[in-house]
Design a protein around this motif. Structure first.
Motif, PDB file in Angstrom:
ATOM      1  N   PHE A 189      -4.203  12.347   6.874  1.00  0.00           N
ATOM      2  CA  PHE A 189      -5.366  12.810   6.789  1.00  0.00           C
ATOM      3  C   PHE A 189      -5.424  14.219   7.115  1.00  0.00           C
ATOM      4  CE2 PHE A 189      -9.683  13.931   8.614  1.00  0.00           C
ATOM      5  CZ  PHE A 189     -10.337  14.080   7.388  1.00  0.00           C
ATOM      6  N   VAL A 190      -5.354  14.704   8.087  1.00  0.00           N
ATOM      7  CA  VAL A 190      -5.200  15.956   8.811  1.00  0.00           C
ATOM      8  C   VAL A 190      -4.600  16.750   7.574  1.00  0.00           C
ATOM      9  CG1 VAL A 190      -4.755  17.415  10.652  1.00  0.00           C
ATOM     10  CG2 VAL A 190      -5.902  15.397  11.254  1.00  0.00           C
ATOM     11  N   ASN A 191      -3.225  16.566   7.463  1.00  0.00           N
ATOM     12  CA  ASN A 191      -2.325  17.348   6.540  1.00  0.00           C
ATOM     13  C   ASN A 191      -2.541  17.270   5.298  1.00  0.00           C
ATOM     14  OD1 ASN A 191      -0.672  18.168   8.786  1.00  0.00           O
ATOM     15  ND2 ASN A 191       0.478  16.250   8.847  1.00  0.00           N
ATOM     16  N   LYS A 192      -3.666  16.728   4.792  1.00  0.00           N
ATOM     17  CA  LYS A 192      -4.168  16.229   3.282  1.00  0.00           C
ATOM     18  C   LYS A 192      -2.903  15.734   2.583  1.00  0.00           C
ATOM     19  CE  LYS A 192      -7.721  20.128   3.764  1.00  0.00           C
ATOM     20  NZ  LYS A 192      -7.737  21.204   3.274  1.00  0.00           N
ATOM     21  N   ASP A 193      -2.029  14.607   3.192  1.00  0.00           N
ATOM     22  CA  ASP A 193      -1.160  14.104   2.347  1.00  0.00           C
ATOM     23  C   ASP A 193      -1.735  13.362   1.036  1.00  0.00           C
ATOM     24  OD1 ASP A 193       0.517  15.165   4.209  1.00  0.00           O
ATOM     25  OD2 ASP A 193       0.987  13.080   5.075  1.00  0.00           O
ATOM     26  N   ASN A 194      -1.188  13.673  -0.308  1.00  0.00           N
ATOM     27  CA  ASN A 194      -1.661  13.096  -1.214  1.00  0.00           C
ATOM     28  C   ASN A 194      -1.632  11.508  -1.113  1.00  0.00           C
ATOM     29  OD1 ASN A 194      -2.360  15.398  -2.397  1.00  0.00           O
ATOM     30  ND2 ASN A 194      -0.196  15.642  -3.315  1.00  0.00           N
ATOM     31  N   ASP A 195      -0.616  10.740  -0.388  1.00  0.00           N
ATOM     32  CA  ASP A 195      -0.352   9.513  -0.623  1.00  0.00           C
ATOM     33  C   ASP A 195      -1.549   8.738   0.423  1.00  0.00           C
ATOM     34  OD1 ASP A 195       0.799  10.447   1.867  1.00  0.00           O
ATOM     35  OD2 ASP A 195       2.336   9.045   1.810  1.00  0.00           O
ATOM     36  N   THR A 196      -2.156   9.501   1.194  1.00  0.00           N
ATOM     37  CA  THR A 196      -3.143   8.770   1.994  1.00  0.00           C
ATOM     38  C   THR A 196      -4.387   8.431   1.185  1.00  0.00           C
ATOM     39  OG1 THR A 196      -2.967  10.490   3.758  1.00  0.00           O
ATOM     40  CG2 THR A 196      -4.928   9.202   3.975  1.00  0.00           C
ATOM     41  N   SER A 197      -4.417   6.787   1.097  1.00  0.00           N
ATOM     42  CA  SER A 197      -5.466   6.185   0.429  1.00  0.00           C
ATOM     43  C   SER A 197      -6.719   6.638   0.544  1.00  0.00           C
ATOM     44  CB  SER A 197      -5.374   4.719   0.888  1.00  0.00           C
ATOM     45  OG  SER A 197      -6.556   3.874   0.114  1.00  0.00           O
TER      46      SER A 197
END
Length: 208
Positions: free
Chosen positions: A74-82
């Motif tokens: 979430f903090v890294n703004k990963d695209n695979d975070t639902s």
């Protein structure tokens, strides 16, 4: 408590929120969850007088691995975070705020939790009877707020009573971590403005 140590403990508690949210998403879509993560989250509900933050989660950060990975994503703004996981986490933080302002409900929860703790001594923290009691407590208290968390997943999975009870128990675990996070100085604006600080605190906390 030093500011650095407080940041670490905040990060662990916030990871507890994100772990509960991630487990709800897993359960709702797959009908199963990682047992270590599940046990850590459920057990945290029953630790009402901890010596420190790690004691809430079994004494080490190991049981929070799922939450730490999810929070880091979430903090890294990963695209695979639902997006569902993020919605659950933010909703948990909102409900904690509502609960914090309701002293009568807090007192009622405290009394009921003592009964659940006694029950867990006879069975185990994750026994179906204990899960059912926690789920019932969630229904009788948190679910009475006008705002409710809408869990999305496979209808056939969510229709099963045992799964529905686990979802409610996990949401309760998330709120328990949210309360701890706030007690440690956690605030919603820090999620937006303090991302680097959270990452640094997570890295340090996992070395404890």
């Amino acid at each position: 408590m030093s500011s650095t140590r407080q940041d670490q403990e905040q990060a662990l508690a916030l990871a507890g929120v994100f772990q509960a949210a991630a487990l709800v998403h897993q359960l709702a879509n797959k009908g199963m969850v990682g047992q270590d993560s599940f046990e850590t989250s459920i057990a945290s509900i029953l630790v009402t007088d901890p010596e420190n933050t790690l004691a809430v989660y079994g004494g080490s950060a190991h049981g929070l691995n799922l939450g730490i990975r999810t929070l880091r994503g979430f903090v890294n703004k990963d695209n695979d975070t639902s997006t569902h996981v993020l919605r659950y986490a933010m909703s948990i933080l909102y409900l904690e705020k509502r609960l914090r302002k309701d002293n009568q409900m807090l007192n009622a929860i405290g009394q009921r939790l003592e009964q659940v703790k006694m029950q867990s001594h006879h069975f185990s923290n994750t026994h179906e009877n204990v899960i059912a009691s926690i789920a019932g407590l969630y229904q009788d208290t948190i679910s009475t707020f006008s705002f409710r968390i809408q869990v999305q997943g496979e209808p056939n999975i969510l229709r099963q009573n045992s799964n529905a009870e686990k979802v409610r128990a996990l949401l309760f675990a998330g709120i328990r971590s949210a309360i701890l996070w706030h007690q440690l100085g956690g605030r919603r604006w820090k999620l937006l403005l303090g991302r680097k600080k959270i990452l640094r605190a997570l890295d340090e906390a996992t070395r404890l």
